[in-house]
Design a protein around this motif. Structure first.
Motif, short mmCIF file in Angstrom:
data_model
loop_
_atom_site.label_atom_id
_atom_site.label_comp_id
_atom_site.label_asym_id
_atom_site.label_seq_id
_atom_site.Cartn_x
_atom_site.Cartn_y
_atom_site.Cartn_z
N VAL A 102 0.84 -1.03 -0.15
CA VAL A 102 0.34 0.07 0.31
C VAL A 102 1.07 1.50 -0.40
CG1 VAL A 102 -1.80 1.41 1.49
CG2 VAL A 102 -1.79 -1.58 0.84
N PRO A 103 2.11 1.20 1.00
CA PRO A 103 2.69 2.38 1.26
C PRO A 103 3.57 2.75 -0.62
CG PRO A 103 3.18 1.56 2.88
CD PRO A 103 2.36 0.51 2.27
N LEU A 104 3.29 2.18 -0.89
CA LEU A 104 4.72 1.78 -2.69
C LEU A 104 3.73 2.15 -3.54
CD1 LEU A 104 6.28 -2.08 -2.39
CD2 LEU A 104 7.66 0.36 -3.12
N PHE A 105 2.02 2.33 -3.98
CA PHE A 105 0.81 2.14 -4.26
C PHE A 105 1.05 3.63 -4.19
CE2 PHE A 105 -3.22 3.19 -4.76
CZ PHE A 105 -2.88 3.08 -6.58
N LEU A 106 0.77 4.01 -3.15
CA LEU A 106 0.03 5.38 -2.87
C LEU A 106 1.99 6.01 -3.08
CD1 LEU A 106 -1.15 5.50 1.10
CD2 LEU A 106 -2.44 6.11 -1.23
N GLN A 107 2.76 6.01 -3.12
CA GLN A 107 4.04 7.05 -3.75
C GLN A 107 4.41 7.22 -4.62
OE1 GLN A 107 6.96 7.66 0.36
NE2 GLN A 107 5.83 6.01 0.87
N THR A 108 4.65 5.61 -5.04
CA THR A 108 5.05 5.56 -6.69
C THR A 108 4.42 5.39 -7.81
OG1 THR A 108 4.73 3.38 -6.44
CG2 THR A 108 7.18 3.95 -6.24
N VAL A 109 3.14 5.00 -7.25
CA VAL A 109 1.87 5.56 -8.59
C VAL A 109 0.60 6.28 -8.25
CG1 VAL A 109 -0.36 4.42 -9.75
CG2 VAL A 109 0.97 3.40 -8.39
N ARG A 110 0.07 7.00 -7.06
CA ARG A 110 -0.90 7.83 -6.81
C ARG A 110 0.20 8.92 -6.50
NH1 ARG A 110 -5.86 6.76 -6.07
NH2 ARG A 110 -6.06 9.36 -5.92
N GLY A 111 1.98 9.01 -6.70
CA GLY A 111 2.16 10.67 -6.39
C GLY A 111 2.25 10.96 -4.44
N TYR A 112 1.78 10.53 -4.09
CA TYR A 112 1.73 11.49 -2.36
C TYR A 112 2.93 10.90 -1.81
CZ TYR A 112 -3.31 10.59 -2.03
OH TYR A 112 -4.68 10.29 -2.43
N GLY A 113 3.25 12.01 -0.69
CA GLY A 113 4.63 12.21 -0.04
C GLY A 113 4.87 11.49 0.78
N ALA A 114 6.10 11.26 1.11
CA ALA A 114 6.39 10.48 2.39
C ALA A 114 4.91 10.75 3.94
CB ALA A 114 7.43 10.01 3.00
N LEU A 115 4.93 11.69 4.32
CA LEU A 115 4.38 12.29 5.18
C LEU A 115 2.54 11.44 5.34
CD1 LEU A 115 3.51 13.82 8.27
CD2 LEU A 115 4.35 16.00 6.85
N ASP A 116 2.12 12.32 3.66
CA ASP A 116 0.86 12.54 3.61
C ASP A 116 0.68 10.57 3.51
OD1 ASP A 116 0.08 14.57 2.99
OD2 ASP A 116 0.32 14.44 1.12
#
Length: 491
Positions: A293-307
């Motif tokens: 899930v964190p991989l998807f949020l950051q690498t695909v959706r472009g969220y920052g680490a804090l978000d």
């Protein structure tokens, strides 16, 4: 035992053990924070080292395998060298490993230093809990052990948020470097307040078990990881064959030992076998997804680490809310309805996640994560309690190291297997779909669907659970408290 006088103190209040309690809680928070922080930090570390996920996930797998290797040693080490000394040494080793991780220059260095961290971190919780258990009088044990449960609930919730802030606004190196002052505080408080617990005569150490277990678990995890790319490759077959042979030898050795590293005879209980298999299945489904899930949020959706950390927070909070509810319900209705309900909720959440696209709202993802957290809190406490109650009572002090070590191995398999499967599905979809983003999203959907299938299998198996039969009592009365202490400690 030198601490027994405190147990008999009629005027006992929690103030009398606040020092030791503080030392143990600080140590436990440090270890658990670091375990959960890596999930959010991983994408940034992959980018910084110009590496790939399948390589860098070994910084998590190596850590969990190191944890599983030393957990069974906790009981023997504390009896042989004293609980206070070993607790302080493990905190120091974890802190040293953290500092080394913060200055790692290559993926290989980070993986090696994470293993050093794991070797220290694995014993912190079991030894710390044993110390507090021995200090607390019997009528206060519930309240005091409940206080120790605070870091177990808080750390998974705060870890991703803290890691997200440090990765985004400082640098990922600080998720490790921050452990230096915390470790020093834990050591100083421990030196001042932890009691000296007298040592015991101990049986000879199971050296063959110590050698075979890490080989078996590490090689099997490596084989599963490589299998995500190709099940017929030399690397996959080597890992599975070497790991399988080592596992068979390990089982033979342990069954012939009078004082084995891990007590495998407990598998003679059918209730235990059913419970532990369901626990393993749910752990593979959950912990595999917790890295995806964190991989998807950051690498695909472009969220920052804090978000990303903030998006993951409701899942941890939902789990924390449902865990005590699941514990209370277990006493009334047993494990079966809770296991079926919890794993069904997790299955539904994962099926919903498998339908994600680039247009999926953040609220939808958070709702899925909250469902997963609630299902986890409801089912995991019940399943774990069922497993402990299913064990013959004369083996109860030897069961928690088996289940704790096995959980770490399942986490390793989950992380290795899910990331390997994700990588292979991305490669496959790239040949079918021209848009690389769409291909990647489809691969994540496939991975969530795989996890949903695993969770559903666990829910189906939950139907065969029954209330554990009353196990014969083989433990003499004067050993009962020691067995309980060991069970709570994880050794």
């Amino acid at each position: 035992m030198s601490v027994k006088t405190e147990n008999n103190n009629e005027a006992f209040s929690i103030k009398t053990i606040i020092g030791p309690l503080l030392a143990v809680i600080v140590g436990m928070i440090m270890v658990i924070l670091d375990s959960t922080a890596m999930n959010v930090a991983l994408p940034g570390i992959v980018e910084d080292f110009n590496s790939d996920v399948s390589t860098m996930q070994w910084s998590i797998t190596g850590y969990t395998l190191a944890l599983s290797a030393v957990i069974p040693l906790a009981g023997w080490m504390t009896d042989r060298f004293g609980a206070k000394r070993i607790f302080l040494i493990t905190i120091a080793l974890f802190t040293l490993g953290s500092v080394l991780c913060s200055v790692a220059q290559t993926p290989e260095q980070l993986i090696l230093y994470r293993v050093i961290q794991g070797l220290g971190g694995g014993m912190v919780a079991p030894i710390g809990m044993a110390i507090i258990f021995r200090l607390a009088p019997p009528d206060k044990i519930g309240a005091i052990m409940g206080t120790l449960g605070v870091p177990m609930l808080l750390a998974p919730a705060l870890g991703p948020v803290l890691a997200g802030y440090l990765v985004e606004y400082v640098t990922w190196h600080w998720i490790f470097l921050i452990n230096l002052p915390i470790g020093i505080i834990a050591i100083l408080v421990g030196m001042k307040f932890l009691p000296e617990v007298e040592r015991k005569t101990v049986p000879s150490l199971d050296y063959l078990g110590i050698i075979l277990a890490p080989i078996a678990f590490a090689m099997l995890a490596y084989g599963v990881s490589e299998g995500g790319k190709s099940w017929t490759s030399t690397e996959t077959l080597t890992g599975l064959i070497v790991g399988g042979v080592a596992l068979i030898l390990f089982i033979i050795v342990e069954l012939r030992q009078k004082q084995p590293l891990l007590e495998l005879r407990v598998f003679g209980s059918s209730d235990f076998r059913k419970g532990i298999v369901i626990a393993w299945i749910s752990q593979i489904a959950l912990f595999g997804v917790m890295i995806i899930v964190p991989l998807f949020l950051q690498t695909v959706r472009g969220y920052g680490a804090l978000d990303t950390g903030l998006i993951l927070l409701p899942q941890a909070l939902a789990s924390g809310v449902m865990m005590p509810i699941g514990g209370r319900l277990y006493d009334k209705i047993g494990a079966r309805p809770l296991a079926i309900t919890g794993l069904s909720i997790i299955t539904a959440a994962l099926v919903m996640l498998s339908r994600i696209s680039m247009d999926t709202t953040t609220g939808y993802i958070i709702a899925c994560l909250v469902m997963m957290g609630a299902g986890m809190g409801l089912s995991m406490m019940a399943i774990n309690t069922h497993v402990l109650q299913s064990a013959p009572k004369h083996l109860v002090s030897r069961v928690t190291p088996l289940t704790t070590a096995a959980q770490q191995v399942m986490v390793s398999f989950a992380v290795a297997g899910m990331t390997g499967f994700l990588t292979s599905r991305i490669t496959d979809h790239m040949t079918e779909i021209t848009n690389p983003i769409e291909a990647t999203v489809s691969a994540y959907g496939d991975t969530f669907l795989l996890a949903a299938g695993i969770a559903f299998a666990g829910a189906l198996l939950g139907t065969i659970l029954s209330r554990p039969k009353q196990q014969p009592e083989h433990t003499p009365d004067d050993e009962t408290k020691e067995a309980n202490a060991s069970m709570m400690a994880g050794h």
